[in-house]
Design a protein around this motif. Structure first.
Motif, PDB file in Angstrom:
ATOM      1  N   VAL A 193       1.908  10.210  -3.719  1.00 36.39           N
ATOM      2  CA  VAL A 193       1.321  10.520  -2.415  1.00 36.39           C
ATOM      3  C   VAL A 193       2.405  10.472  -1.339  1.00 36.39           C
ATOM      4  O   VAL A 193       3.241   9.558  -1.328  1.00 36.39           O
ATOM      5  CB  VAL A 193       0.197   9.519  -2.073  1.00 36.39           C
ATOM      6  CG1 VAL A 193      -0.348   9.770  -0.666  1.00 36.39           C
ATOM      7  CG2 VAL A 193      -0.917   9.607  -3.107  1.00 36.39           C
ATOM      8  N   SER A 194       2.387  11.441  -0.442  1.00 37.21           N
ATOM      9  CA  SER A 194       3.320  11.447   0.682  1.00 37.21           C
ATOM     10  C   SER A 194       2.939  10.347   1.669  1.00 37.21           C
ATOM     11  O   SER A 194       1.787  10.279   2.106  1.00 37.21           O
ATOM     12  CB  SER A 194       3.293  12.810   1.381  1.00 37.21           C
ATOM     13  OG  SER A 194       4.059  12.788   2.570  1.00 37.21           O
ATOM     14  N   VAL A 195       3.900   9.476   2.002  1.00 41.10           N
ATOM     15  CA  VAL A 195       3.629   8.338   2.884  1.00 41.10           C
ATOM     16  C   VAL A 195       4.684   8.264   3.975  1.00 41.10           C
ATOM     17  O   VAL A 195       5.881   8.357   3.704  1.00 41.10           O
ATOM     18  CB  VAL A 195       3.624   7.008   2.097  1.00 41.10           C
ATOM     19  CG1 VAL A 195       3.387   5.831   3.049  1.00 41.10           C
ATOM     20  CG2 VAL A 195       2.572   7.023   1.010  1.00 41.10           C
ATOM     21  N   GLU A 196       4.212   8.084   5.200  1.00 41.30           N
ATOM     22  CA  GLU A 196       5.093   7.836   6.347  1.00 41.30           C
ATOM     23  C   GLU A 196       4.732   6.456   6.880  1.00 41.30           C
ATOM     24  O   GLU A 196       3.632   6.259   7.402  1.00 41.30           O
ATOM     25  CB  GLU A 196       4.864   8.914   7.405  1.00 41.30           C
ATOM     26  CG  GLU A 196       5.774   8.855   8.602  1.00 41.30           C
ATOM     27  CD  GLU A 196       5.480   9.972   9.592  1.00 41.30           C
ATOM     28  OE1 GLU A 196       5.402   9.682  10.805  1.00 41.30           O
ATOM     29  OE2 GLU A 196       5.315  11.130   9.145  1.00 41.30           O
ATOM     30  N   LEU A 197       5.626   5.498   6.718  1.00 45.35           N
ATOM     31  CA  LEU A 197       5.343   4.107   7.059  1.00 45.35           C
ATOM     32  C   LEU A 197       6.110   3.703   8.311  1.00 45.35           C
ATOM     33  O   LEU A 197       7.330   3.831   8.376  1.00 45.35           O
ATOM     34  CB  LEU A 197       5.743   3.204   5.884  1.00 45.35           C
ATOM     35  CG  LEU A 197       5.564   1.695   6.059  1.00 45.35           C
ATOM     36  CD1 LEU A 197       4.118   1.339   6.332  1.00 45.35           C
ATOM     37  CD2 LEU A 197       6.088   0.964   4.819  1.00 45.35           C
ATOM     38  N   LEU A 249       0.837  -1.197   0.000  1.00 43.29           N
ATOM     39  CA  LEU A 249       0.000   0.000   0.000  1.00 43.29           C
ATOM     40  C   LEU A 249       0.875   1.252   0.000  1.00 43.29           C
ATOM     41  O   LEU A 249       0.641   2.190  -0.777  1.00 43.29           O
ATOM     42  CB  LEU A 249      -0.923  -0.033   1.222  1.00 43.29           C
ATOM     43  CG  LEU A 249      -2.122   0.903   1.280  1.00 43.29           C
ATOM     44  CD1 LEU A 249      -3.164   0.332   2.244  1.00 43.29           C
ATOM     45  CD2 LEU A 249      -1.720   2.292   1.754  1.00 43.29           C
ATOM     46  N   ALA A 250       1.883   1.265   0.852  1.00 42.13           N
ATOM     47  CA  ALA A 250       2.797   2.410   0.906  1.00 42.13           C
ATOM     48  C   ALA A 250       3.529   2.575  -0.418  1.00 42.13           C
ATOM     49  O   ALA A 250       3.692   3.702  -0.914  1.00 42.13           O
ATOM     50  CB  ALA A 250       3.792   2.232   2.048  1.00 42.13           C
ATOM     51  N   ALA A 251       3.960   1.465  -1.009  1.00 44.48           N
ATOM     52  CA  ALA A 251       4.688   1.543  -2.275  1.00 44.48           C
ATOM     53  C   ALA A 251       3.797   2.080  -3.392  1.00 44.48           C
ATOM     54  O   ALA A 251       4.228   2.914  -4.202  1.00 44.48           O
ATOM     55  CB  ALA A 251       5.229   0.160  -2.647  1.00 44.48           C
ATOM     56  N   LYS A 252       2.549   1.615  -3.456  1.00 42.91           N
ATOM     57  CA  LYS A 252       1.635   2.090  -4.497  1.00 42.91           C
ATOM     58  C   LYS A 252       1.326   3.571  -4.313  1.00 42.91           C
ATOM     59  O   LYS A 252       1.242   4.326  -5.296  1.00 42.91           O
ATOM     60  CB  LYS A 252       0.341   1.282  -4.484  1.00 42.91           C
ATOM     61  CG  LYS A 252       0.467  -0.111  -5.059  1.00 42.91           C
ATOM     62  CD  LYS A 252      -0.895  -0.755  -5.235  1.00 42.91           C
ATOM     63  CE  LYS A 252      -1.692  -0.102  -6.358  1.00 42.91           C
ATOM     64  NZ  LYS A 252      -2.935  -0.874  -6.658  1.00 42.91           N
ATOM     65  N   ALA A 253       1.132   3.983  -3.067  1.00 35.15           N
ATOM     66  CA  ALA A 253       0.829   5.394  -2.818  1.00 35.15           C
ATOM     67  C   ALA A 253       2.015   6.280  -3.218  1.00 35.15           C
ATOM     68  O   ALA A 253       1.828   7.313  -3.877  1.00 35.15           O
ATOM     69  CB  ALA A 253       0.474   5.599  -1.349  1.00 35.15           C
ATOM     70  N   ARG A 254       3.219   5.868  -2.840  1.00 31.05           N
ATOM     71  CA  ARG A 254       4.398   6.654  -3.204  1.00 31.05           C
ATOM     72  C   ARG A 254       4.573   6.719  -4.716  1.00 31.05           C
ATOM     73  O   ARG A 254       4.918   7.769  -5.267  1.00 31.05           O
ATOM     74  CB  ARG A 254       5.639   6.049  -2.548  1.00 31.05           C
ATOM     75  CG  ARG A 254       5.741   6.322  -1.054  1.00 31.05           C
ATOM     76  CD  ARG A 254       6.883   5.571  -0.427  1.00 31.05           C
ATOM     77  NE  ARG A 254       7.027   5.868   0.991  1.00 31.05           N
ATOM     78  CZ  ARG A 254       7.457   4.999   1.889  1.00 31.05           C
ATOM     79  NH1 ARG A 254       7.809   3.776   1.511  1.00 31.05           N
ATOM     80  NH2 ARG A 254       7.551   5.344   3.156  1.00 31.05           N
TER      81      ARG A 254
END
Length: 240
Positions: free
Chosen positions: A206-210, A197-202
C-alpha cells in the motif's frame, strides 16, 4: 442512511461533484462530533472546494464495533458506488481514523471497491495499549491517558476482544487498501501505532505517506499551530 444522521456540505450551488470527502469524527467512540471537527469539515468544503459527507455514527456503549464497522463499511460501499467516477477520500481523526481504516478492511474482505484514498489523523490503531514505550509517552501526552483510552476501547469492543481488527485495525490485513496519508506526533499515546501501521501497510504494497512531528500531540493536524496549518495544507492537496 443505516438509521444514522448524515450531513452533506458543499462550497456553492455549483460545487465540483467529482470530489467528495467522507469525514469521520473522533472522540474515542464515546464522544459526539464537536465544533473542532466541524471546523475541519468547513475548511475542506471552502478551501478544497469539495463536497463533504459526515455520517454521525452511534456511540459506545450503546453501539459497539460488531455493528458499527460493518454499517460504516456498507455506507462507504454505497457512497463509492453512487459516486461513480468521482474521487472519494475518507478523512478521519483519532477514533474516526481507526473506524475509516477498519471499514476499508471490511470493504476489501467483502469484495467491494475501495475509496481513492485514506487520510488518517492520529489513528488509534490498537486499543489494548500494551506497548512499554506508551507508558513513557502517556506521561507527556496532554490529551490521552492509558486508563481512559483502554476503557473507551473496552466499551467500544463490547463482546469482541479489544484486539479484534474492528476495534484495533492495526491487527487487520492491509492488502489491497487505498493509498494512505498518516499524521502523528511524538506526544501522542498512539504514536507507536502509527509507525507500525505505516510499516504494515507498506509491507502489504500500500502507498503510504507518513508525517511524524516532534513534540506534537494527538490530533495536532487540527490545531491552530504552524504544524497544524502545515498538516492541513497537505490534507487540502490530497482531497482536491
Amino acid at each position: 442512511m443505516a438509521g444514522w444522521p448524515v450531513y452533506h456540505t458543499a462550497p456553492s450551488a455549483h460545487h465540483d461533484v467529482s470530489k467528495i470527502v467522507v469525514f469521520l469524527h473522533g472522540g474515542g467512540y464515546i464522544n459526539e462530533i464537536v465544533r473542532a471537527h466541524w471546523r475541519i469539515v468547513g475548511m475542506l468544503t471552502r478551501e478544497a472546494g469539495v463536497r463533504c459527507v459526515v455520517p454521525i455514527y452511534p456511540l459506545a456503549p450503546h453501539a459497539t464495533a460488531r455493528d458499527v464497522v460493518p454499517a460504516m463499511g456498507e455506507l462507504l460501499r454505497r457512497f463509492v458506488e453512487d459516486a461513480g467516477p468521482a474521487k472519494i477520500t475518507v478523512v478521519g481523526n483519532s477514533a474516526g481514523a481507526a473506524l475509516g481504516l477498519a471499514a476499508t478492511q471490511w470493504l476489501r474482505d467483502h469484495g467491494y471497491r475501495q475509496p481513492h484514498g485514506l487520510v488518517l489523523i492520529s489513528p488509534g490503531g490498537d486499543f489494548s495499549i500494551g506497548r512499554p514505550q506508551q507508558v513513557a509517552i502517556a506521561e507527556r501526552d496532554p490529551i490521552n491517558d492509558i486508563p481512559g483510552a483502554r476503557e473507551a476501547g473496552r466499551l467500544y469492543a463490547g463482546d469482541l476482544d479489544v484486539t479484534h481488527p474492528y476495534v484495533s485495525p492495526l491487527n487487520g490485513d492491509f492488502r489491497r487498501l487505498p493509498p494512505m496519508i498518516l499524521f502523528s506526533g511524538t506526544l501522542d499515546l498512539f504514536y507507536p501505532d502509527c509507525i507500525d501501521l505505516a510499516a504494515k501497510a507498506r509491507a502489504a504494497g500500500v502507498s503510504v505517506e507518513l508525517h511524524l512531528e516532534q513534540d506534537q500531540p494527538h490530533n495536532y493536524a487540527g490545531m491552530p499551530t504552524p504544524e497544524g496549518r502545515q498538516a492541513r495544507a497537505i490534507i487540502l492537496r490530497a482531497v482536491a
